[in-house]
Design a protein around this motif. Structure first.
Motif, PDB file in Angstrom:
ATOM      1  N   LEU A   1       4.975  -3.676  -2.912  1.00 39.18           N
ATOM      2  CA  LEU A   1       5.580  -3.304  -1.642  1.00 39.18           C
ATOM      3  C   LEU A   1       4.520  -3.228  -0.556  1.00 39.18           C
ATOM      4  O   LEU A   1       4.547  -2.362   0.291  1.00 39.18           O
ATOM      5  CB  LEU A   1       6.311  -1.966  -1.806  1.00 39.18           C
ATOM      6  CG  LEU A   1       7.474  -2.024  -2.779  1.00 39.18           C
ATOM      7  CD1 LEU A   1       8.001  -0.645  -3.093  1.00 39.18           C
ATOM      8  CD2 LEU A   1       8.587  -2.900  -2.240  1.00 39.18           C
ATOM      9  N   GLY A   2       3.577  -4.140  -0.632  1.00 39.79           N
ATOM     10  CA  GLY A   2       2.509  -4.160   0.358  1.00 39.79           C
ATOM     11  C   GLY A   2       1.469  -3.111   0.050  1.00 39.79           C
ATOM     12  O   GLY A   2       1.184  -2.821  -1.108  1.00 39.79           O
TER      13      GLY A   2
ATOM     14  N   ALA B   1       2.628  -0.797  -5.900  1.00 44.27           N
ATOM     15  CA  ALA B   1       3.407  -1.591  -6.850  1.00 44.27           C
ATOM     16  C   ALA B   1       4.856  -1.135  -6.842  1.00 44.27           C
ATOM     17  O   ALA B   1       5.148   0.060  -6.690  1.00 44.27           O
ATOM     18  CB  ALA B   1       2.823  -1.446  -8.257  1.00 44.27           C
ATOM     19  N   ALA B   2       5.772  -2.081  -7.008  1.00 44.68           N
ATOM     20  CA  ALA B   2       7.199  -1.757  -7.021  1.00 44.68           C
ATOM     21  C   ALA B   2       7.527  -0.749  -8.113  1.00 44.68           C
ATOM     22  O   ALA B   2       8.401   0.100  -7.935  1.00 44.68           O
ATOM     23  CB  ALA B   2       8.018  -3.031  -7.206  1.00 44.68           C
ATOM     24  N   GLU B   3       6.792  -0.834  -9.233  1.00 40.18           N
ATOM     25  CA  GLU B   3       7.054   0.084 -10.344  1.00 40.18           C
ATOM     26  C   GLU B   3       6.877   1.537  -9.930  1.00 40.18           C
ATOM     27  O   GLU B   3       7.443   2.432 -10.538  1.00 40.18           O
ATOM     28  CB  GLU B   3       6.126  -0.205 -11.535  1.00 40.18           C
ATOM     29  CG  GLU B   3       6.329  -1.560 -12.169  1.00 40.18           C
ATOM     30  CD  GLU B   3       5.557  -2.673 -11.448  1.00 40.18           C
ATOM     31  OE1 GLU B   3       4.426  -2.443 -10.976  1.00 40.18           O
ATOM     32  OE2 GLU B   3       6.108  -3.771 -11.367  1.00 40.18           O
TER      33      GLU B   3
ATOM     34  N   ASP C   1       7.784   1.341  14.199  1.00 42.24           N
ATOM     35  CA  ASP C   1       7.274   0.282  15.074  1.00 42.24           C
ATOM     36  C   ASP C   1       6.597  -0.850  14.318  1.00 42.24           C
ATOM     37  O   ASP C   1       6.097  -1.781  14.939  1.00 42.24           O
ATOM     38  CB  ASP C   1       6.298   0.876  16.096  1.00 42.24           C
ATOM     39  CG  ASP C   1       6.998   1.871  17.020  1.00 42.24           C
ATOM     40  OD1 ASP C   1       8.148   1.599  17.429  1.00 42.24           O
ATOM     41  OD2 ASP C   1       6.400   2.927  17.313  1.00 42.24           O
ATOM     42  N   GLY C   2       6.562  -0.765  12.996  1.00 42.95           N
ATOM     43  CA  GLY C   2       5.990  -1.831  12.187  1.00 42.95           C
ATOM     44  C   GLY C   2       4.477  -1.946  12.269  1.00 42.95           C
ATOM     45  O   GLY C   2       3.926  -3.024  12.063  1.00 42.95           O
ATOM     46  N   LEU C   3       3.803  -0.832  12.563  1.00 41.67           N
ATOM     47  CA  LEU C   3       2.339  -0.869  12.622  1.00 41.67           C
ATOM     48  C   LEU C   3       1.766  -1.288  11.278  1.00 41.67           C
ATOM     49  O   LEU C   3       2.313  -0.956  10.228  1.00 41.67           O
ATOM     50  CB  LEU C   3       1.781   0.506  13.005  1.00 41.67           C
ATOM     51  CG  LEU C   3       2.179   1.056  14.371  1.00 41.67           C
ATOM     52  CD1 LEU C   3       1.536   2.419  14.593  1.00 41.67           C
ATOM     53  CD2 LEU C   3       1.810   0.093  15.488  1.00 41.67           C
ATOM     54  N   GLN C   4       0.641  -1.990  11.331  1.00 45.98           N
ATOM     55  CA  GLN C   4      -0.025  -2.490  10.128  1.00 45.98           C
ATOM     56  C   GLN C   4      -1.515  -2.183  10.208  1.00 45.98           C
ATOM     57  O   GLN C   4      -2.048  -1.921  11.280  1.00 45.98           O
ATOM     58  CB  GLN C   4       0.168  -4.008   9.998  1.00 45.98           C
ATOM     59  CG  GLN C   4       1.603  -4.449   9.872  1.00 45.98           C
ATOM     60  CD  GLN C   4       2.205  -4.073   8.543  1.00 45.98           C
ATOM     61  OE1 GLN C   4       1.622  -4.321   7.504  1.00 45.98           O
ATOM     62  NE2 GLN C   4       3.367  -3.458   8.561  1.00 45.98           N
ATOM     63  N   GLY C   5      -2.170  -2.241   9.060  1.00 45.00           N
ATOM     64  CA  GLY C   5      -3.622  -2.150   8.996  1.00 45.00           C
ATOM     65  C   GLY C   5      -4.181  -0.894   9.647  1.00 45.00           C
ATOM     66  O   GLY C   5      -3.709   0.212   9.417  1.00 45.00           O
TER      67      GLY C   5
ATOM     68  N   LEU D   1       4.415   3.316   3.628  1.00 48.44           N
ATOM     69  CA  LEU D   1       4.500   1.918   3.215  1.00 48.44           C
ATOM     70  C   LEU D   1       4.309   1.012   4.422  1.00 48.44           C
ATOM     71  O   LEU D   1       5.014   1.153   5.421  1.00 48.44           O
ATOM     72  CB  LEU D   1       5.858   1.630   2.574  1.00 48.44           C
ATOM     73  CG  LEU D   1       6.224   2.478   1.360  1.00 48.44           C
ATOM     74  CD1 LEU D   1       7.672   2.233   0.967  1.00 48.44           C
ATOM     75  CD2 LEU D   1       5.288   2.176   0.202  1.00 48.44           C
ATOM     76  N   ALA D   2       3.385   0.064   4.316  1.00 53.63           N
ATOM     77  CA  ALA D   2       3.193  -0.903   5.396  1.00 53.63           C
ATOM     78  C   ALA D   2       4.339  -1.913   5.407  1.00 53.63           C
ATOM     79  O   ALA D   2       4.734  -2.403   6.457  1.00 53.63           O
ATOM     80  CB  ALA D   2       1.851  -1.616   5.247  1.00 53.63           C
ATOM     81  N   LYS D   3       4.872  -2.213   4.230  1.00 53.18           N
ATOM     82  CA  LYS D   3       5.983  -3.167   4.117  1.00 53.18           C
ATOM     83  C   LYS D   3       7.293  -2.371   4.091  1.00 53.18           C
ATOM     84  O   LYS D   3       7.504  -1.526   3.221  1.00 53.18           O
ATOM     85  CB  LYS D   3       5.825  -3.981   2.837  1.00 53.18           C
ATOM     86  CG  LYS D   3       6.873  -5.052   2.660  1.00 53.18           C
ATOM     87  CD  LYS D   3       6.586  -5.872   1.411  1.00 53.18           C
ATOM     88  CE  LYS D   3       7.669  -6.884   1.152  1.00 53.18           C
ATOM     89  NZ  LYS D   3       7.432  -7.586  -0.117  1.00 53.18           N
TER      90      LYS D   3
END
Length: 159
Positions: A28-29, A38-40, A86-90, A107-109
């Motif tokens: 999940l990013g 991890a998705a798990e 707002d979808g901020l990343q990094g 979560l970034a994603k």
């Protein structure tokens, strides 16, 4: 001829295995610290997914409640996760999470597609997702730790 057929069969088996294993590594990013999620880590447990933004006053008030709630719920196999509206990343995501003092995983994603979360134009919004990945509740507005615990308890009792 038989050896060639056996070689082709082995190649097909390897390709099928690689394809199957590729889905197992779904992630999940990254989180606000740049660590892979991890998705798990989310699968098979109840989730509290909170959307927030730096400019949102009620979000700022709600974050200490979520910070206090996350370690308590983790003991019950319930995950608390944040998503920046707002979808901020990094680095931007890292700075924003630090500025608000967010201690739970951000979560970034955006997991909206994965859990079929209905879109929201208002903040804060919190979704409760059950251990089968089904959205059980959409809570609009500022939440408290006690209110979230009560909703989780009621929803888990319903099954």
């Amino acid at each position: 001829m038989v050896q060639r057929l056996q070689a082709i069969i082995r190649i097909v088996i390897v390709l099928v295995a690689v394809t199957a294993l590729a889905g197992c590594g779904e992630d999940l990013g990254v989180d606000q610290h740049g660590r892979k999620v991890a998705a798990e880590r989310l699968d098979g447990q109840w989730l509290v997914i909170n959307y927030w933004a730096e400019w949102c006053g009620p979000c700022r008030s709600e974050i200490p409640e979520l910070n206090a709630l996350a370690p308590e719920l983790e003991k019950q196999s319930i995950g608390v996760f944040g998503v920046n509206f707002d979808g901020l990343q990094g680095e931007e995501l890292t700075r924003a999470a630090q500025a608000l003092g967010i201690e739970f995983t951000v979560l970034a994603k955006d997991p909206a597609e994965r859990y079929e979360l209905p879109p929201s134009d208002a903040l804060p919004v919190t979704y409760i997702v059950d251990d089968n990945g089904k959205v059980r509740e959409r809570l609009l507005g500022e939440q408290t730790a006690e209110g979230l615990k009560a909703r989780l308890h009621a929803l888990r009792q319903e099954g």
